[in-house]
Design a protein around this motif. Structure first.
Motif: not given
Length: 193
Positions: A91, A93, A99, A102, A106
């Motif tokens: 990703a 990101a 987290r 996602y 992303e």
């Protein structure tokens, strides 16, 4: 037959929402949401599968450019009703240790390593859902005589469907979603090799 635990009952008649997964502390570790229904990974994981995922995460992390994160077993919030958990993903990101998912915008690459209990979902359901969500690249990895075979797909944007781009045996070389070279036979060597 025993009754299902109370926590497995959906909180609303139309089923579960993607955000509900973060509130299900009782759920097994690898719980996905597909079309508003919880999917539990209950089969024991095979060593081949586990080693393949670990080797891929290590190799892709080493090759990923700055700003691209490679993670294993993190869900993708495709929409309100779907939050599948791929074996690994790449990703674009920033790193965020808290987290839990996602978003598809992303997510650059999704990889599923097929196991007997996930074969149908990996080959059909997730293939369609990841494409409809707009994820550019999808790899499905099958075991063939103990060696990995990568079935690579690329998104056809206008139709929001995947087209197969290659079947890789022995070696994988690609420039999408970033420059990647993999010695496929070397990913999961046996102890006798």
């Amino acid at each position: 037959m025993t009754a299902a635990p109370e926590w497995t009952r959906p909180p609303r008649p139309e089923g579960w929402y993607a955000d509900d997964l973060d509130e299900l502390a009782e759920a097994p570790r690898h719980t996905e949401l597909i079309d508003g229904a919880l999917v539990f990974m209950t089969s024991p994981q095979r060593v081949w599968h586990a080693r393949m995922v670990t080797a891929l995460v290590n190799s892709l992390t080493h090759q990923a450019p700055p700003g691209v994160e490679v993670d294993r077993e993190i869900t993708i919030r495709l929409d309100k009703w779907n939050r599948p958990e791929p074996d690994l993903l790449a990703a674009a990101a920033p790193y965020d240790p808290s987290r839990t998912f996602y978003p598809p915008e992303e997510t650059l690459l999704v990889v599923e390593v097929v196991s007997p209990e996930s074969a149908h979902r990996d080959r059909t359901v997730k293939l369609r859902k990841y494409a409809e969500a707009g994820i550019a690249d999808y790899w499905r990895i099958e075991e063939e005589d103990g060696s990995p075979v990568v079935h690579a797909y690329e998104l056809d944007g206008p139709t929001r469907s995947y087209v197969p781009t290659a079947i890789h045996r022995d070696e994988l070389r690609t420039t999408t979603p970033f420059a990647i070279t993999l010695d496929l036979n070397g990913l999961v060597p046996s102890r006798n090799s």
